[in-house]
Design an enzyme around this catalytic site. Structure first.
Site, PDB file in Angstrom:
ATOM      1  N   GLU A 115       0.835  -1.196   0.000  1.00 54.20           N
ATOM      2  CA  GLU A 115       0.000   0.000   0.000  1.00 54.20           C
ATOM      3  C   GLU A 115       0.869   1.244   0.000  1.00 54.20           C
ATOM      4  O   GLU A 115       2.029   1.221   0.382  1.00 54.20           O
ATOM      5  CB  GLU A 115      -0.922   0.011   1.219  1.00 54.20           C
ATOM      6  CG  GLU A 115      -0.314  -0.469   2.520  1.00 54.20           C
ATOM      7  CD  GLU A 115       0.867   0.327   3.011  1.00 54.20           C
ATOM      8  OE1 GLU A 115       0.817   1.579   2.914  1.00 54.20           O
ATOM      9  OE2 GLU A 115       1.843  -0.269   3.488  1.00 54.20           O
ATOM     10  N   GLU A 119       4.427  -1.059   1.250  1.00 58.52           N
ATOM     11  CA  GLU A 119       4.667  -1.282  -0.184  1.00 58.52           C
ATOM     12  C   GLU A 119       4.715  -2.760  -0.562  1.00 58.52           C
ATOM     13  O   GLU A 119       4.847  -3.090  -1.733  1.00 58.52           O
ATOM     14  CB  GLU A 119       5.961  -0.598  -0.656  1.00 58.52           C
ATOM     15  CG  GLU A 119       6.028   0.882  -0.381  1.00 58.52           C
ATOM     16  CD  GLU A 119       7.366   1.504  -0.713  1.00 58.52           C
ATOM     17  OE1 GLU A 119       8.234   0.817  -1.316  1.00 58.52           O
ATOM     18  OE2 GLU A 119       7.581   2.676  -0.369  1.00 58.52           O
TER      19      GLU A 119
END
Length: 345
Positions: free
Chosen positions: A170, A312
């Site tokens: 994310e 991420e």
């Protein structure tokens, strides 16, 4: 809304998997977590010879209205700036994807920025950021349903491309706040224990973040159902990740779980379909304060503990070689019988 039907893998194969693992040329249990992983992946795939194909990491990105309240050290524009960095190949997730052979997909779930089409970001924008849940719901029911559907659609694309293992990441300034509330409401752990530094808040900043989130919870007037908690406090990128995890499990794919935020998303997904956790491999225990407590509440055993808190998908990708080792153990180690070696345990 389509609630994805997720089945527990058939337990009938577990005895055969265990027998195969125990009869490889090693003392029983001597490869520790690799043996547990091999059993899980064989169980998910319903085979004694599991395999991993075309791993992909999907990063969902969106902005959060709660950032208006000063709950993050980083300004909101970092969200869109980092997406440009992802596409240039200069972020943490990029070198890890290159190192471990992952294809990277970047999805705009709700960033407050209009990206040029030629950049190659998958456009699934619902809105330019969620609303400020200090004052009302972050998203409407229709927006939540759209996020779930769009997250599932990205997974369908990966599945069509031949992938059977996915990690999720994310990018969204403020999303540790939403994750903290989800964790608190879904586990009963005190909000104070769930709230951490995010991108680098000091003690004063963490206290302010807690005060804002506590006030948001006091202001909440929803029905308290899991779906209402998800949509009232969630981020668009987080709810897309929930939909993606549910769809991946429905397709019997291995789901590599990243840090605090993605673990919170899996927790939310499990409140929709509990069997989703059967398909989850927890990549690491991150450095965000609540992550260890969250993993313990979910009875999850992470593969790594490296002090990561980047998000991420980085921690999940770092753990991938361990998953690969477990699969290689199943397929490349010889058995006592075939190698004509006397069992020595």
């Amino acid at each position: 809304m389509n609630i994805y039907h997720i089945e527990h893998p058939d337990n009938a194969i577990r005895e055969a998997l265990t027998d195969k693992i125990n009869n490889l040329t090693k003392p029983k249990g001597s490869l520790g977590m690799l043996e547990a992983l091999a059993l899980q992946i064989g169980w998910i795939q319903q085979t004694l010879t599991p395999s991993l194909h075309k791993p992909q990491n999907i990063v969902f990105a969106a902005d959060h209205g709660i950032v208006e309240e000063g709950v993050s050290l980083s300004p909101k524009e970092v969200t869109w700036q980092q997406l440009f960095n992802f596409k240039r190949g200069g972020a943490g997730v990029n070198f890890l994807c290159r190192q471990h052979g992952f294809l990277l997909k970047i999805v705009d779930a709700g960033v407050d920025y209009d990206f040029p089409k030629e950049l190659g970001i998958i456009d699934m924008k619902v809105r330019r950021g969620t609303r400020n849940y200090l004052h009302g719901a972050a998203m409407t029911w229709e927006e939540m349903e759209l996020c779930l559907e769009r997250g599932a659609a990205v997974v369908d694309l990966c599945h069509e491309e031949g992938s059977n293992i996915l990690s999720f990441g994310e990018m969204g300034i403020g999303n540790t706040s939403a994750s903290s509330i989800w964790m608190h409401r879904f586990t009963g752990i005190s909000l104070e224990a769930c709230v951490g530094a995010g991108s680098g808040l000091d003690k004063t900043g963490i206290r302010h973040k807690y005060d804002v989130l506590n006030k948001a919870l006091e202001n909440y007037r929803g029905d308290g159902s899991p779906m209402d908690i998800i949509r009232y406090f969630g981020g668009y990128e987080m709810v897309m990740a929930v939909g993606a995890m549910l769809r991946a499990a429905a397709l019997k794919m291995v789901v590599l779980v990243d840090g605090f935020i993605m673990t919170s998303c899996l927790l939310a997904a499990s409140r929709i379909a509990p069997a989703v956790t059967d398909y989850a491999v927890y990549g690491h225990c991150g450095d965000e304060r609540g992550h260890k407590l969250l993993l313990e509440a979910m009875h999850a055993k992470p593969l790594l503990q490296l002090g990561l808190r980047l998000g991420e998908g980085t921690g999940a990708i770092c753990a991938y070689p361990i998953v690969d080792s477990a699969v290689r153990m199943m397929n490349e180690m010889d058995s006592f019988k075939h190698a004509a070696i006397t069992k020595y345990f």
